[in-house]
Design a protein around this motif. Structure first.
Motif, mmCIF file in Angstrom:
data_model
loop_
_atom_site.group_PDB
_atom_site.id
_atom_site.type_symbol
_atom_site.label_atom_id
_atom_site.label_comp_id
_atom_site.label_asym_id
_atom_site.label_seq_id
_atom_site.Cartn_x
_atom_site.Cartn_y
_atom_site.Cartn_z
ATOM 1 N N UNK A 112 0.837 -1.209 0.000
ATOM 2 C CA UNK A 112 0.000 0.000 0.000
ATOM 3 C C UNK A 112 0.868 1.254 0.000
ATOM 4 N N UNK A 113 1.967 1.240 0.774
ATOM 5 C CA UNK A 113 2.852 2.389 0.835
ATOM 6 C C UNK A 113 3.559 2.620 -0.497
ATOM 7 N N UNK A 114 3.910 1.533 -1.179
ATOM 8 C CA UNK A 114 4.531 1.685 -2.497
ATOM 9 C C UNK A 114 3.575 2.356 -3.475
ATOM 10 N N UNK A 115 2.303 1.957 -3.412
ATOM 11 C CA UNK A 115 1.297 2.582 -4.267
ATOM 12 C C UNK A 115 1.143 4.060 -3.918
ATOM 13 N N UNK A 116 1.082 4.365 -2.603
ATOM 14 C CA UNK A 116 0.950 5.763 -2.171
ATOM 15 C C UNK A 116 2.163 6.578 -2.600
ATOM 16 N N UNK A 117 3.366 5.981 -2.510
ATOM 17 C CA UNK A 117 4.577 6.698 -2.902
ATOM 18 C C UNK A 117 4.583 6.994 -4.387
ATOM 19 N N UNK A 118 4.099 6.062 -5.190
ATOM 20 C CA UNK A 118 4.030 6.316 -6.631
ATOM 21 C C UNK A 118 3.088 7.478 -6.940
ATOM 22 N N UNK A 119 1.982 7.551 -6.209
ATOM 23 C CA UNK A 119 1.043 8.660 -6.409
ATOM 24 C C UNK A 119 1.658 9.986 -5.980
ATOM 25 N N UNK A 120 2.407 9.971 -4.872
ATOM 26 C CA UNK A 120 3.063 11.197 -4.401
ATOM 27 C C UNK A 120 4.105 11.678 -5.418
ATOM 28 N N UNK A 121 4.845 10.741 -6.010
ATOM 29 C CA UNK A 121 5.836 11.114 -7.016
ATOM 30 C C UNK A 121 5.144 11.690 -8.246
ATOM 31 N N UNK A 122 4.049 11.061 -8.660
ATOM 32 C CA UNK A 122 3.316 11.549 -9.826
ATOM 33 C C UNK A 122 2.792 12.962 -9.587
ATOM 34 N N UNK A 123 2.260 13.207 -8.386
ATOM 35 C CA UNK A 123 1.760 14.542 -8.050
ATOM 36 C C UNK A 123 2.909 15.549 -8.002
ATOM 37 N N UNK A 124 4.033 15.149 -7.408
ATOM 38 C CA UNK A 124 5.186 16.048 -7.315
ATOM 39 C C UNK A 124 5.711 16.410 -8.699
ATOM 40 N N UNK A 125 5.759 15.455 -9.609
ATOM 41 C CA UNK A 125 6.210 15.739 -10.974
ATOM 42 C C UNK A 125 5.320 16.787 -11.638
ATOM 43 N N UNK A 126 3.996 16.649 -11.460
ATOM 44 C CA UNK A 126 3.060 17.603 -12.049
ATOM 45 C C UNK A 126 3.216 18.984 -11.410
ATOM 46 N N UNK A 127 3.320 19.016 -10.071
ATOM 47 C CA UNK A 127 3.444 20.293 -9.369
ATOM 48 C C UNK A 127 4.750 20.997 -9.709
ATOM 49 N N UNK A 128 5.845 20.231 -9.774
ATOM 50 C CA UNK A 128 7.140 20.839 -10.086
ATOM 51 C C UNK A 128 7.135 21.390 -11.507
ATOM 52 N N UNK A 129 6.529 20.656 -12.427
ATOM 53 C CA UNK A 129 6.437 21.130 -13.807
ATOM 54 C C UNK A 129 5.662 22.449 -13.880
ATOM 55 N N UNK A 130 4.629 22.577 -13.044
ATOM 56 C CA UNK A 130 3.817 23.797 -13.055
ATOM 57 C C UNK A 130 4.550 24.982 -12.439
ATOM 58 N N UNK A 131 5.510 24.711 -11.548
ATOM 59 C CA UNK A 131 6.203 25.790 -10.822
ATOM 60 C C UNK A 131 7.586 26.101 -11.375
ATOM 61 N N UNK A 132 8.124 25.229 -12.216
ATOM 62 C CA UNK A 132 9.502 25.369 -12.645
ATOM 63 C C UNK A 132 9.637 26.417 -13.748
ATOM 64 N N UNK A 133 10.580 27.341 -13.539
ATOM 65 C CA UNK A 133 10.893 28.376 -14.521
ATOM 66 C C UNK A 133 12.412 28.458 -14.640
#
Length: 337
Positions: A112-133
Motif C-alpha cells: 500500500x505504501x509503495x502505491x501511495x509513494x508512486x502517487x506522491x511522485x506523480x503529483x510532485x512531478x506535475x506540481x514541479x512542472x507547473x512551478x519550474x521556470x
C-alpha cells in the motif's frame, strides 16, 4: 538481473525498522521487487530482483531442506548490535506470539505504501512542472499549494537533483523562510549538499560556495592565439571567439592580461551609445543573482576592464576598423556537458 532471496520476514523487518526510525511513506514502502543496483554494485545496467518477497522464511527453509540444499550462515546475522538483527531475534518473536501472521500484514502495508509513494511522485512531478521556470521554482505558484503539497514537491525536487533528503525540521524552516521573508530579501538557506536561495520571487538550488575556495589573487596571462584558456583556480574556461565586432587579434596579443573577480568599484561600457555603469548595476539589470556575482571573473588589459563574465565586453576594447574581431566568453566547469 541479479536475483536475491529476500522474503516475507525480511520485508516485515524492513517496514518495522523504518517505522521505528520515523520514516515517511517512502521508508515504509519497504523493499521493491526490483530496482537498479547502481548504488550497491556500481552498475547502472544491473537490476536487483526480489521474487520471493511474498514467501515466508519458514516456507523457504522447508523447501531447502526438502531438496537438501546446503547454505552458509553469515555469522554477523546473530549479532544484536545491528538494528535488523535485534529486531529479528528479540522483537519479532514477541510480536509473533500475540499477533501471528503479522508478517503478511506488514507486506501488504508495504505494498500500500509503495502505491501511495508512486502517487506522491506523480503529483510532485506535475506540481514541479507547473512551478519550474528556467530550473528554478516560482514562489508565487508554489504559494498556491497546500503545505503538504509544497513539502512533497520540495522533497521530490531534492531527490531529482541528487541531494540528500532534508530533515522535517530543516524543511519546515526553509518553507517558513521562503514564504515569510520580505519580498526584497536575499534569502539563503544552507543544506549539507547545496544552498537554497530566494531571489526575485524565485527559488534556486546551487552548489555550496566555500568563501575560502574563491580566488584570492588575480592571475596574469597573455594570449598567444588560443581558442580557449583554462583557469583551474577560477573553476572555468575563457573562450576567445570570432565576432562581428570586438578586439583585434594583434591588439589582444600585445596586452598584459589579468583575470580576477570583482573587488568593488569596477565600471563597464557595453556600447558607444550606452552609458558607463557599475558592474553591480549591470548585474542587477541582467538579473544575475548575488551569489553568482562573487564567482564571475573579469578580465583587465593593463588596468582597463575589458570583459565581465555574465555581462559582456567593454566597447573601449573594440577595434574601430572592420576585420577579424574577437570576443571573450566564460564557461564554468559545472556548465560543460
Amino acid at each position: 538481473m541479479l536475483l536475491t532471496a529476500h522474503h516475507q520476514d525480511d520485508q516485515a523487518e524492513t517496514v518495522l525498522l523504518q517505522l521505528l526510525r520515523g520514516s515517511g511513506v517512502a521508508g515504509l514502502s519497504g523493499m521493491d521487487r526490483a530496482n537498479q543496483a547502481a548504488d550497491l554494485l556500481g552498475d547502472d545496467a544491473l537490476w536487483m530482483g526480489r521474487p520471493l518477497l511474498d514467501i515466508s522464511r519458514d516456507s523457504l527453509e522447508a523447501w531447502a531442506q526438502q531438496h537438501q540444499l546446503l547454505h552458509v550462515e553469515d555469522e554477523s546475522n546473530a549479532d544484536p548490535r545491528y538494528a535488523r538483527n535485534a529486531l529479528r531475534h528479540h522483537v519479532m518473536p514477541l510480536i509473533a506470539t500475540d499477533f501471528p501472521g503479522f508478517q503478511q500484514r506488514f507486506v501488504r502495508t508495504a505494498q500500500h505504501m509503495q502505491s501511495a509513494q508512486r502517487l506522491l511522485i506523480e503529483l510532485a512531478e506535475q506540481d514541479l512542472s507547473a512551478c519550474l521556470v528556467d530550473h528554478c521554482i516560482d514562489v508565487a505558484k508554489l504559494a498556491g499549494f497546500s503545505r503538504d503539497r509544497v513539502d512533497n514537491l520540495l522533497r521530490y525536487w531534492f531527490g531529482s537533483r541528487g541531494v540528500r533528503m532534508p530533515s522535517t525540521a530543516w524543511l519546515n524552516e526553509m518553507r517558513a523562510q521562503l514564504f515569510e521573508a520580505k519580498e526584497d530579501a536575499q534569502l539563503c538557506v544552507t543544506h549539507a549538499d547545496c544552498e537554497i536561495h530566494r531571489y526575485r520571487q524565485k527559488v534556486f538550488m546551487t552548489p555550496r560556495i566555500d568563501p575560502a575556495a574563491l580566488p584570492q589573487a588575480a592571475q596574469a596571462f597573455v594570449w598567444a592565439g588560443e581558442s580557449s584558456l583554462y583557469f583551474p583556480a577560477f573553476g572555468g574556461t575563457l573562450h576567445i571567439e570570432p565576432a562581428e565586432e570586438g578586439m583585434s587579434a594583434a591588439w589582444l596579443a600585445a596586452q598584459s592580461l589579468c583575470l580576477d573577480v570583482r573587488r568593488g568599484g569596477e565600471v563597464l561600457k557595453l556600447a558607444a551609445n550606452r552609458p558607463t555603469r557599475s558592474l553591480k548595476a549591470h548585474y542587477q539589470a541582467g538579473d544575475v543573482p548575488p551569489w553568482e556575482r562573487v564567482r564571475l571573473p573579469i578580465v583587465f588589459a593593463d588596468k582597463q576592464l575589458i570583459y565581465a563574465a555574465g555581462i559582456g565586453m567593454d566597447c573601449h576594447a573594440f577595434a574601430p576598423a572592420k576585420g577579424d574581431r574577437l570576443q571573450f566568453r566564460w564557461v564554468f566547469d559545472h556548465e560543460n556537458g
